[in-house]
Every structure is written in structure tokens, then in C-alpha cells.
Design an enzyme around this catalytic site. Structure first.
Site, PDB file in Angstrom:
ATOM      1  N   CYS A 206       0.659  -1.388  -0.001  1.00  0.00           N
ATOM      2  CA  CYS A 206      -0.019  -0.178   0.044  1.00  0.00           C
ATOM      3  C   CYS A 206       0.772   1.256  -0.063  1.00  0.00           C
ATOM      4  O   CYS A 206       0.332   2.281  -0.825  1.00  0.00           O
ATOM      5  CB  CYS A 206      -1.086   0.053   0.959  1.00  0.00           C
ATOM      6  SG  CYS A 206      -0.894  -1.118   2.410  1.00  0.00           S
TER       7      CYS A 206
ATOM      8  N   ARG B  16       7.743 -10.985   4.776  1.00  0.00           N
ATOM      9  CA  ARG B  16       7.327 -10.689   6.257  1.00  0.00           C
ATOM     10  C   ARG B  16       8.086 -11.829   7.002  1.00  0.00           C
ATOM     11  O   ARG B  16       8.325 -12.940   6.765  1.00  0.00           O
ATOM     12  CB  ARG B  16       6.046 -11.154   6.394  1.00  0.00           C
ATOM     13  CG  ARG B  16       5.134 -10.154   5.701  1.00  0.00           C
ATOM     14  CD  ARG B  16       3.235 -10.278   5.779  1.00  0.00           C
ATOM     15  NE  ARG B  16       3.018  -9.451   5.049  1.00  0.00           N
ATOM     16  CZ  ARG B  16       1.536  -9.604   4.748  1.00  0.00           C
ATOM     17  NH1 ARG B  16       0.852 -10.599   5.271  1.00  0.00           N
ATOM     18  NH2 ARG B  16       0.869  -8.795   4.088  1.00  0.00           N
TER      19      ARG B  16
ATOM     20  N   GLN C 127       1.635 -11.107  -3.313  1.00  0.00           N
ATOM     21  CA  GLN C 127       0.209 -10.754  -3.177  1.00  0.00           C
ATOM     22  C   GLN C 127      -0.452 -10.389  -4.290  1.00  0.00           C
ATOM     23  O   GLN C 127       0.148  -9.611  -5.276  1.00  0.00           O
ATOM     24  CB  GLN C 127       0.066  -9.628  -2.326  1.00  0.00           C
ATOM     25  CG  GLN C 127       0.187 -10.046  -0.575  1.00  0.00           C
ATOM     26  CD  GLN C 127      -0.091  -8.796   0.043  1.00  0.00           C
ATOM     27  OE1 GLN C 127       0.265  -7.561  -0.068  1.00  0.00           O
ATOM     28  NE2 GLN C 127      -0.829  -9.212   1.410  1.00  0.00           N
TER      29      GLN C 127
ATOM     30  N   ASP D  95      -2.357  -8.027  -5.044  1.00  0.00           N
ATOM     31  CA  ASP D  95      -2.798  -6.747  -4.467  1.00  0.00           C
ATOM     32  C   ASP D  95      -3.509  -5.938  -5.526  1.00  0.00           C
ATOM     33  O   ASP D  95      -3.036  -5.732  -6.723  1.00  0.00           O
ATOM     34  CB  ASP D  95      -1.561  -6.167  -3.911  1.00  0.00           C
ATOM     35  CG  ASP D  95      -1.937  -5.692  -2.328  1.00  0.00           C
ATOM     36  OD1 ASP D  95      -3.308  -5.360  -2.480  1.00  0.00           O
ATOM     37  OD2 ASP D  95      -1.146  -4.996  -1.925  1.00  0.00           O
TER      38      ASP D  95
ATOM     39  N   HIS E  62      -5.354  -1.578  -5.257  1.00  0.00           N
ATOM     40  CA  HIS E  62      -5.869  -0.581  -4.350  1.00  0.00           C
ATOM     41  C   HIS E  62      -6.636   0.277  -5.261  1.00  0.00           C
ATOM     42  O   HIS E  62      -6.214   0.900  -6.442  1.00  0.00           O
ATOM     43  CB  HIS E  62      -4.719   0.365  -3.897  1.00  0.00           C
ATOM     44  CG  HIS E  62      -4.007  -0.378  -2.777  1.00  0.00           C
ATOM     45  ND1 HIS E  62      -2.635  -0.976  -3.154  1.00  0.00           N
ATOM     46  CD2 HIS E  62      -4.217  -0.890  -1.364  1.00  0.00           C
ATOM     47  CE1 HIS E  62      -2.177  -1.888  -2.144  1.00  0.00           C
ATOM     48  NE2 HIS E  62      -3.054  -1.453  -0.890  1.00  0.00           N
TER      49      HIS E  62
ATOM     50  N   LYS F 260     -13.925  -5.356   6.823  1.00  0.00           N
ATOM     51  CA  LYS F 260     -13.589  -5.940   5.923  1.00  0.00           C
ATOM     52  C   LYS F 260     -14.265  -7.097   5.296  1.00  0.00           C
ATOM     53  O   LYS F 260     -15.289  -7.804   6.166  1.00  0.00           O
ATOM     54  CB  LYS F 260     -12.152  -6.576   6.058  1.00  0.00           C
ATOM     55  CG  LYS F 260     -11.802  -7.411   7.233  1.00  0.00           C
ATOM     56  CD  LYS F 260     -10.512  -8.222   7.152  1.00  0.00           C
ATOM     57  CE  LYS F 260     -10.634  -9.098   8.466  1.00  0.00           C
ATOM     58  NZ  LYS F 260      -9.504  -9.936   8.622  1.00  0.00           N
TER      59      LYS F 260
ATOM     60  N   HIS G 262      -8.517  -1.526  -0.251  1.00  0.00           N
ATOM     61  CA  HIS G 262      -7.532  -2.697  -0.264  1.00  0.00           C
ATOM     62  C   HIS G 262      -8.133  -3.908  -0.681  1.00  0.00           C
ATOM     63  O   HIS G 262      -9.098  -4.383   0.165  1.00  0.00           O
ATOM     64  CB  HIS G 262      -6.598  -2.512   0.797  1.00  0.00           C
ATOM     65  CG  HIS G 262      -5.662  -3.590   0.984  1.00  0.00           C
ATOM     66  ND1 HIS G 262      -4.202  -3.326   0.753  1.00  0.00           N
ATOM     67  CD2 HIS G 262      -5.725  -5.043   1.032  1.00  0.00           C
ATOM     68  CE1 HIS G 262      -3.665  -4.496   0.719  1.00  0.00           C
ATOM     69  NE2 HIS G 262      -4.439  -5.405   0.908  1.00  0.00           N
TER      70      HIS G 262
END
Length: 645
Positions: free
Chosen positions: A336, A365, A383, A385, A387, A468, A514
Site C-alpha cells: 500500500c 514478512r 500478493q 494486490d 488498491h 472487511k 485494499h
RNA sequence: GCCAUUGUAGCUCAGUUGGCCAGAGCGGCUGAUUUGUAAUCAGCGGGUCGGGGGUUCGAAUCCCUCCAAUGGCUCCA
């Protein structure tokens, strides 16, 4: 108190019974067979024992062994039976907690010996013995003080701790079977004789109350069923799951590996890379078609950025850090902040929104060493991902679009059983006003309703910055996996002072959504390996076709077949060992290659191939070009299990 | 990180209480065979017994320590 009570049964018929009638007696009044099959009852919607006595007009439901709730009761009673067996075998053991869980139960035990597989056999034998005694399971009620006194006397320290935390005036129940008594809310089966088909599965350590500062107890897991067939089917499912374990298949099909030199960092082999790239290609394509713009942001970014985003405060322990030219940097655990920088690079008008930025973002991570597990839990992953930056009014429609995209993508892999959870504002840890939360939650909820899908609400389970939606799928073995997530975020736009120019000419703050659909490529690939059991649909299969010449005389023709297929874009190999066809076929079957093309004299003269498809066998001879086109159509359509020819 | 278990050839695994140069099957290589829908035959290579340290005349085997994996706990995509 009335002499009679009126009992309403599920079919809405009303019957009168004498005051104090038990649930079991009501069952008996209907039929003896019902009583024999009954497990527990529900009085005005509350689960009770069959021995529960009714003193006022109520609605009553008899639960037989067929209901899901009955199964939970069985599991719980089996946990008690196991605890009883353990106490008889090892009187010094102290019992902690033993609930039912999905598909089983466990009990945590404090004991100065280590349980192993042999102990499980011994305990299981003892349980069988106790089951044969058909001990009645009786409920007993105590006041809090009586209960404390009682459990203190028998040395059950963990129970004492649990009781001491209950309210002063609460009535405390316990269940007794033979000499064994356990603190428990119930309900339970009426007799240990009803617990017949069970299996102890594994042992492990578990912290008392799940807190790593507490003592580690020993946990035994097991499962139980009313029906022998169900137990057998469950154990077979576990065996099948073991065969499909993606770590095992990953090795057998040469997809990926892990090494001591990089724990938690997957190494993708050529075969696995095909899966990775095929999914990636499809993902890119479907996102492009849905108006997403793909980007790529750096892996290492200055620490100041992570302070600003809040990751440093909330996520520091999981982040890798490094120093460049005497400045502190962090390896990104999420994408992000990078996306926010791109947003901020341009001034947007409301006409430009929604802006949908997608990235297959490589994140790192630092996970605790004990939690790593194949591709399911790694320290480096990609990911899928994205946004979405949009005006507040557009949020709902954007959520609807994402939900539709999620269903489309899952459908391609055959995941049709999808379970959705909506998580709302946490009790304590949250930012933003109640008003904003209400708005966000209702946007998510409205979107779900608009899509006409069922969902479960998890109050208080949202992220600290917003509510979420999570997507859970069931694989071919009916195991549930969490994949996608949609999170509404009002905090990042604020922290990064994002703005756009509205219709009114003034500046406004956009909302950030997200979302990830597959979650991570690594984990997702692990899941589909197990879902398909290594038998991938043609479009994903690392090796789609293998050419098997009957003898070395036909090697040249076989090579030309291979070349032709490769040129058509079909991933093809050849087995030109000096082996018999049977051996070559066997090898190809073991490698789970979907298409086997056998060529010999006949095929060479006809410019044909003899087709053998996995799961279908010999399909006869076909023209090479015609069959090749047929395969291409199957690949193009992403057909899941070939229906052809 | 914690508890338990495990680590022997590319893979799957044997190696009894410490004792001849550490074994098998599969895979690999070489040769023979020239094969028609799930294993042709023969031969040959291949191992710092997870790493390091110790006990012992002698360690794959016993002890210590580190690393990794597995099942869980906690955490989570």
C-alpha cells in the site's frame, strides 16, 4: 406451579405432560425408536440434556444423531471420555480444557510424561473399555463456592482457575461418569455407551489459555462419529489429504523446493514456474479487462515511509530492515505505501476516479520459525494486490465489482462453494469516527446484499482502519481456505493527505479499498495443487503432452510431432528412452501428464498420433494437426476436466 | 519463539543393545533389446550418515550445541 406443562413440538403440535417431565420422556412418548436415536434436546432454542426437566410451557425439539449440533455434543462427550481414560491411566494428570472443534475435539492435559503414538493406542483402548461399561453421564449443579471447594479437593487446579473467574451467583454445572467428574456447561450424551466410533489422531504442545507466557500443556486431538461409515470416510479423507499434500506433490512433480539456506523462501522449479506464470498471465488479463492498471513498486523503501503509514508501529516485528548509505530502510511487508506514493504523484479529478492500481507485489514478512509450512506459510510471497482510490459515493459499486470479479476468478479454478464473512469495527483498537465506520460497514453490507449473497457477520473482527469482507472457498476435499479480502481504509488517505478535485472545484479525500483475490500466489498454488491433487487442467499443466515413440525407429517422427506441438504453443516433451511403451506410459501417468501421444509405424505414415488421455485411456488415432487444434481450444477455454475425445 | 518428533545416496527407506571398507528399491549412466497403451534384461557410478564439538581403542548409533523439517500452540496471506 402448574401441574401440567404444554409442550410445543417442531410440527407445531401441542402435547401436555406432567410438570417436571424430562426431554427424554417426551422423546419416548413419541416413539421408543426416537428415544434410542436421541442425543439431546432443545428447549426454547437452548441445548439441554435428555435428562433436562421441564417446569413450564415450552417448545421442545429432540435432536437425533443426524443433526450437526448432535455431532458437536458427541465430540464434546468424547473429549470427556478421553479425559476420563487419561485420569484412570495417569491419576496425576490434571485436565485443563477440552472442547469440540471442526471435525473433532481435543483435550489439554498437564502431565509429567510425554504422550506419543503408543500412548494414544493405550488411551484409546481405555476409552473403548469405558464406553463398553455404558456409564451414565449425569449432570450435577453446584454453587460457585461448592464448585471451588470440590475441584480444589480433587486437585484440578485448572478447573479451579476457570471457576474462580465465573460470576459469584452463577450456577455451575459438572458432568459425572463413573468416578470422573468434569466442569462443563453441557449438554452431553446420556451414556458413555453412545460413544463408539472414535479415533485419537495426534498430540502436540499447547499453552494454557493460548498464552505463550503460560505453561505448555499437552494436547491430544481426536475425532468421533455416530456412524462407523462416517468415521471411516473421515479417516480416508485424511489419508487422501496426505497423498495430495502440496509439499509431497511439489517434490514428486518437481514444482518447487525449500532449502536450509533460505527457510520460508520458496525456490520455483521450471514445472512450478509454469503454474506461477499461467496464473499470473490469466490474472493480468482479467484485471486489464476490468479496468485495473498494473504497476510495480520497489521492495525496499525508506523507513520514514513506514513510520508515516503506521506499519512501523504495528508491524515492525515482522519487517526486515537494511541500511543503505547510512540510512535505514525496510523491505516491504505490504504494497500500500508504494501505491500511495504513486497516487500522490499526480493530481486527480473526480473524473479520473476510481483509479484501480494492481500489483503482483513481492512482499517479505518475518514469520516465526515454527509457523512456516510449505507454500502455505512462507516469508516471501507475491500478493495479488490492488488498491482502488475512489470517491465516497462510488464505494458500494466498486465493492460490487470486486465481488463479481472474485466469483469469476474462483470459478475458473472450480471453486464454487464460497463462504463470505463481514468483519466489523473492533471494540477497542480502531481509528476514525463512529459515523465513518457506520458508513463503511453499511457500504460493504449493501454491496453484499446487492449481489444477493449470504454472509456471516464477525462483529469486532475488522482491521483497525476499516471493516472487511473475507472470502473462504472449499476445495475438492471440502476443506476451507481463506483467500480473498476486501478492506475499506479511511486512515491511509488521511495519513498521506490524498486528495482529488471534486465537481465543486474544491479538494476532497478519496476512499481507499485494499483488496486481494488469490491472497498470495504461493499459497494459492499450494491450495490448487491439493485441490487438483496434482492433476491440473490442461491450461495449467506444466507438461501438457508427451510424445512416446514405440521404438527408436520412430524417434525422428516423434521429434517432429513434438516440434509441431511446441510451435503451436503446447508444452510438450518426448520420452525417447529405449523402453517399451508400457514403461513410458507408466512414467507419464506417474508424472500426471494429461496427454500422451503414442507414435509408431501407422502414425508416421498417416501423419497422425495415437491419443491416450489420463483418466480416459486409449482414444485411438487422430490427425496431428486436428488434434493439436482441439487441445488449443481446451487450453483457451481453461476447461477443468477434459470432456473430449 | 514454545512443546514434541524427525534428519542416512537425487527420491522412498533398512541399518538390532556402539564393532568387518554404510545397505536396498526407484531414478541416473553404459550396453544389449526395437518394443503398440501402467515397470525388458545386465553392468556401473553415486553418501562430509543435517553442521560443529565431546565421550570412547572404536560413533550413523551415546552426550552437548547449532541448523532445518514435521504436528500443534501463538500469529497470519
Amino acid at each position: 406451579m402448574a401441574k401440567e406443562v404444554k409442550i410445543t413440538l417442531p410440527d407445531n403440535s401441542v402435547k401436555s405432560f406432567k410438570n417436571g417431565v424430562s426431554v427424554g420422556e417426551i422423546a419416548l412418548s413419541i416413539s421408543e425408536g426416537l428415544l434410542r436415536n436421541s442425543v439431546a434436546g432443545k428447549v426454547d432454542g437452548v441445548l439441554v440434556d435428555l435428562s433436562f426437566q421441564i417446569n413450564e410451557d415450552s417448545s421442545v425439539e429432540i435432536l437425533t444423531s443426524r443433526s450437526e449440533e448432535s455431532h458437536e455434543i458427541l465430540l464434546h462427550s468424547t473429549a470427556h471420555l478421553m479425559a476420563q481414560a487419561i485420569k484412570e491411566l495417569y491419576p496425576n494428570a490434571k485436565i485443563a480444557i477440552g472442547p469440540s472443534i471442526d471435525n473433532g475435539f481435543y483435550y489439554d492435559i498437564d502431565i509429567d510424561k510425554t504422550f506419543n503414538d503408543e500412548s494414544l493406542v493405550v488411551i484409546e483402548a481405555k476409552m473403548k473399555e469405558l464406553s463398553k461399561l455404558k456409564l451414565p453421564i449425569d449432570r450435577q449443579e453446584f454453587s460457585r463456592d461448592e464448585a471451588l471447594e470440590y475441584f480444589k479437593n480433587i486437585g484440578e487446579d485448572y478447573k479451579v482457575e476457570l471457576i474462580s473467574e465465573l460470576d459469584e451467583d452463577e450456577t455451575i454445572s459438572a458432568y459425572r461418569q463413573g468416578d470422573f467428574i468434569d466442569l462443563c456447561k453441557g449438554p452431553h450424551l446420556p451414556s458413555t455407551g453412545k460413544i463408539k466410533f472414535f479415533k485419537l489422531l495426534s498430540t502436540s504442545g499447547a499453552y494454557w489459555r493460548g498464552d505463550e507466557n503460560n505453561k505448555m500443556l499437552q494436547r491430544i486431538y481426536g475425532t468421533a462419529f455416530f456412524d462407523k461409515k462416517d468415521l471411516k470416510a473421515y479417516l480416508q479423507m485424511l489419508e487422501e489429504a496426505m497423498k495430495r499434500d502440496h509439499r509431497k506433490l511439489g517434490k514428486e512433480l518437481d514444482l518447487f523446493s525449500f532449502h536450509q539456506e533460505g527457510p520460508g523462501f520458496p525456490f520455483w522449479h521450471p514445472n512450478g514456474m509454469v503454474l506461477y506464470n499461467q496464473i499470473q498471465e490469466y490474472w493480468s488479463d482479467v484485471h486489464r479487462k476490468n479496468g485495473y492498471k498494473e504497476i510495480k513498486t520497489p521492495i525496499i523503501l525508506n523507513e520514514a515511509l513506514w513510520h508515516r503509514s503506521g506499519h512501523w508501529d504495528n508491524y515492525k516485528d515482522n519487517m526486515y530492515t537494511t541500511t543503505i548509505d547510512e540510512h535505514q530502510y525496510s523491505v516491504k511487508p505490504m504494497n500500500c505505501p508504494g501505491h500511495l506514493l504513486i497516487y500522490k504523484n499526480t493530481m486527480y479529478s473526480y473524473r479520473d476516479l476510481p483509479l484501480k492500481l494492481a500489483e503482483m507485489g513481492l512482499v517479505h514478512r518475518h514469520e516465526k520459525s515454527g509457523v512456516l509450512s510449505g507454500l502455505f506459510r512462507v516469508r516471501q510471497f507475491t500478493q495479488d494486490d490492488a488498491h482502488i482510490f475512489c470517491t465516497p459515493e462510488k464505494v458500494e459499486q466498486q465493492i460490487v465489482d470486486i465481488i463479481n470479479l472474485v466469483f469469476e476468478i474462483y470459478g475458473v479454478f472450480g471453486f464454487e462453494d464460497i463462504h463470505i464473512e463481514l468483519s466489523t469495527k473492533p471494540e477497542k483498537k480502531f481509528i476514525g469516527s463512529q459515523e465513518i465506520w457506520d458508513k463503511a460497514e453499511s457500504a460493504l453490507e449493501e454491496a453484499l446484499k446487492k449481489c444477493d449473497i449470504d454472509f456471516q457477520v464477525n462483529p469486532g473482527d475488522g482491521a483497525f482502519y476499516g471493516p472487511k469482507i473475507d472470502f473462504h472457498i472449499k476445495d475438492s476435499l471440502k476443506r476451507s481456505w481463506q483467500l480473498g479480502t476486501i478492506q475499506l481504509d479511511f486512515s491511509m488517505p488521511e495519513r498521506f493527505e490524498l486528495e482529488y478535485v471534486g465537481e465543486d472545484g474544491s479538494k476532497h479525500q478519496p476512499v481507499m479499498i485494499h483488496r486481494a483475490i488469490l491472497g498470495s500466489f504461493e499459497r494459492f498454488i499450494g491450495i490448487i495443487i491439493e485441490h487438483f491433487g496434482g492433476d491440473f487442467p490442461l491450461w495449467l499443466a506444466p507438461i501438457q503432452a508427451i510424445v512416446l515413440p514405440i521404438s527408436e525407429k520412430y524417434t525422428d517422427y516423434a521429434e517432429s510431432v513434438k516440434l509441431k506441438l511446441l510451435q503451436n504453443g503446447i508444452r510438450t516433451t518426448i520420452d525417447n528412452r529405449s523402453e517399451k511403451v508400457g514403461a513410458k506410459i507408466r512414467q507419464a501417468e506417474l508424472n500426471k501428464i494429461p496427454v500422451m501421444l503414442i507414435v509408431g509405424e501407422k502414425e508416421e505414415s498417416d501423419n497422425a498420433v495415437s491419443v491416450r488421455r489420463r483418466f480416459k485411456g486409449d482414444l485411438g488415432s487422430m490427425d496431428l494437426e486436428t488434434y493439436s487444434q482441439k487441445l488449443l481450444i481446451e487450453i483457451e477455454n481453461k476447461t477443468r476436466r477434459s470432456s473430449d475425445s
